[in-house]
Motif scaffolding. Structure first.
Motif, PDB file in Angstrom:
ATOM      1  N   VAL A  37     -43.873  53.742  90.905  1.00 23.23           N
ATOM      2  CA  VAL A  37     -43.924  52.661  89.917  1.00 23.23           C
ATOM      3  C   VAL A  37     -44.036  53.203  88.496  1.00 23.23           C
ATOM      4  O   VAL A  37     -43.604  52.535  87.549  1.00 23.23           O
ATOM      5  CB  VAL A  37     -45.085  51.690  90.216  1.00 23.23           C
ATOM      6  N   ASP A  38     -44.580  54.390  88.335  1.00 21.40           N
ATOM      7  CA  ASP A  38     -44.672  54.969  86.983  1.00 21.40           C
ATOM      8  C   ASP A  38     -43.277  55.172  86.404  1.00 21.40           C
ATOM      9  O   ASP A  38     -43.028  54.842  85.240  1.00 21.40           O
ATOM     10  CB  ASP A  38     -45.420  56.304  87.019  1.00 21.40           C
ATOM     11  N   LYS A  48     -47.377  50.186  83.297  1.00 19.37           N
ATOM     12  CA  LYS A  48     -47.582  50.007  84.735  1.00 19.37           C
ATOM     13  C   LYS A  48     -48.413  48.756  85.000  1.00 19.37           C
ATOM     14  O   LYS A  48     -48.199  48.050  85.998  1.00 19.37           O
ATOM     15  CB  LYS A  48     -48.257  51.245  85.334  1.00 19.37           C
ATOM     16  N   LYS A  49     -49.342  48.464  84.100  1.00 17.84           N
ATOM     17  CA  LYS A  49     -50.159  47.250  84.245  1.00 17.84           C
ATOM     18  C   LYS A  49     -49.273  46.004  84.213  1.00 17.84           C
ATOM     19  O   LYS A  49     -49.452  45.073  85.011  1.00 17.84           O
ATOM     20  CB  LYS A  49     -51.213  47.180  83.149  1.00 17.84           C
ATOM     21  N   LEU A  51     -46.169  45.821  85.013  1.00 17.18           N
ATOM     22  CA  LEU A  51     -45.412  45.794  86.270  1.00 17.18           C
ATOM     23  C   LEU A  51     -46.242  45.164  87.382  1.00 17.18           C
ATOM     24  O   LEU A  51     -45.775  44.265  88.094  1.00 17.18           O
ATOM     25  CB  LEU A  51     -44.977  47.210  86.639  1.00 17.18           C
ATOM     26  N   TYR A  52     -47.472  45.630  87.533  1.00 15.33           N
ATOM     27  CA  TYR A  52     -48.325  45.104  88.607  1.00 15.33           C
ATOM     28  C   TYR A  52     -48.745  43.658  88.346  1.00 15.33           C
ATOM     29  O   TYR A  52     -48.874  42.869  89.291  1.00 15.33           O
ATOM     30  CB  TYR A  52     -49.556  45.984  88.790  1.00 15.33           C
ATOM     31  N   ASP A  53     -48.936  43.307  87.066  1.00 15.25           N
ATOM     32  CA  ASP A  53     -49.286  41.924  86.754  1.00 15.25           C
ATOM     33  C   ASP A  53     -48.178  40.973  87.188  1.00 15.25           C
ATOM     34  O   ASP A  53     -48.451  39.849  87.640  1.00 15.25           O
ATOM     35  CB  ASP A  53     -49.536  41.762  85.251  1.00 15.25           C
ATOM     36  N   GLY A  56     -47.190  42.609  91.437  1.00 12.01           N
ATOM     37  CA  GLY A  56     -48.295  42.767  92.378  1.00 12.01           C
ATOM     38  C   GLY A  56     -48.266  44.043  93.172  1.00 12.01           C
ATOM     39  O   GLY A  56     -49.317  44.605  93.480  1.00 12.01           O
ATOM     40  N   SER A  57     -47.079  44.525  93.521  1.00 14.33           N
ATOM     41  CA  SER A  57     -46.995  45.713  94.364  1.00 14.33           C
ATOM     42  C   SER A  57     -45.588  46.292  94.297  1.00 14.33           C
ATOM     43  O   SER A  57     -44.631  45.610  93.911  1.00 14.33           O
ATOM     44  CB  SER A  57     -47.309  45.360  95.821  1.00 14.33           C
ATOM     45  N   LYS A  58     -45.468  47.540  94.700  1.00 15.85           N
ATOM     46  CA  LYS A  58     -44.151  48.158  94.829  1.00 15.85           C
ATOM     47  C   LYS A  58     -43.350  47.460  95.921  1.00 15.85           C
ATOM     48  O   LYS A  58     -42.127  47.316  95.813  1.00 15.85           O
ATOM     49  CB  LYS A  58     -44.307  49.649  95.151  1.00 15.85           C
ATOM     50  N   GLN A  60     -43.181  44.358  96.658  1.00 21.39           N
ATOM     51  CA  GLN A  60     -42.491  43.177  96.132  1.00 21.39           C
ATOM     52  C   GLN A  60     -41.269  43.580  95.320  1.00 21.39           C
ATOM     53  O   GLN A  60     -40.256  42.877  95.320  1.00 21.39           O
ATOM     54  CB  GLN A  60     -43.448  42.339  95.276  1.00 21.39           C
TER      55      GLN A  60
END
Length: 206
Positions: A37-38, A48-49, A51-53, A56-58, A60
């Protein structure tokens, strides 16, 4: 076979769109496990934050990657099937192989994204697993429906043979072991369909 539940999808903002576009390119070119994800966040120009916000996950992101490619394939295939409407019963079946040849030339240099993903994702509980298996079931259902217009008594058998030709061409193209596998698959499909049409709808295949 029971239809798979539709996978959860993410509403796209401009930033999310950039993330998915980067993930799609990287996953297809390098493989799902090889891409973190980086790197996706850096390529998309987001943190990266962020992306996860949004995702939620790689996992997804993998869902979105595969579902987007499937949507584009169905759109391209739909245009070929529409162009074949009103022609002979075999024309729509051949149109599938013609569409696959076009797709492979434009978007499939590394073979089928679903097959490639299945090599890396063997866990049926992975959220992308239904996207992979659902796409292949959709293709088989399509071949079955189209084959029924050629030889209704043997639609399942004919569809499975056509599916094998199609998937074999997809794999051979990705490997690059011989030229124009879709052209060869198209020729074999034409022969198979000609035999089925000549046998007539009430003559079972041996």
């Amino acid at each position: 076979m029971e239809s798979e539940a539709a996978p959860h999808r993410i509403r796209m903002t401009p930033g999310a769109q950039r993330v998915v576009e980067a993930a799609e390119r990287l996953f297809y070119e390098r493989g799902i496990h090889a891409v973190g994800v980086d790197l996706i966040a850096a390529e998309a120009g987001v943190t990266k934050k962020t992306l996860y916000d949004r995702f939620g996950s790689k996992e997804q992101l993998v869902v979105e990657y595969l579902a987007r490619r499937d949507e584009r394939w169905r759109e391209l295939l739909g245009s070929h099937l529409e162009a074949a409407e009103g022609q002979s019963p075999v024309a729509p079946v051949l149109a599938v192989f013609q569409a696959a040849r076009v797709w492979a030339g434009e978007y499939g240099s590394r073979g089928c994204s679903m097959i490639n993903a299945h090599v890396e994702i063997g866990d049926p509980t992975h959220p992308a697993y239904p996207v992979i298996t659902g796409q292949k079931q959709w293709m088989l259902d399509l071949f079955t429906r189209l084959a029924g217009d050629v030889d209704s008594a043997n639609a399942d058998r004919l569809a499975q043979a056509l599916m094998l030709l199609h998937e074999g061409a997809v794999v051979a193209h990705g490997l690059g072991v011989f030229p124009d596998p879709f052209g060869q698959a198209l020729d074999r499909a034409r022969e198979l369909l000609g035999h089925a049409a000549g046998a007539g709808p009430d003559t079972p295949s041996r």
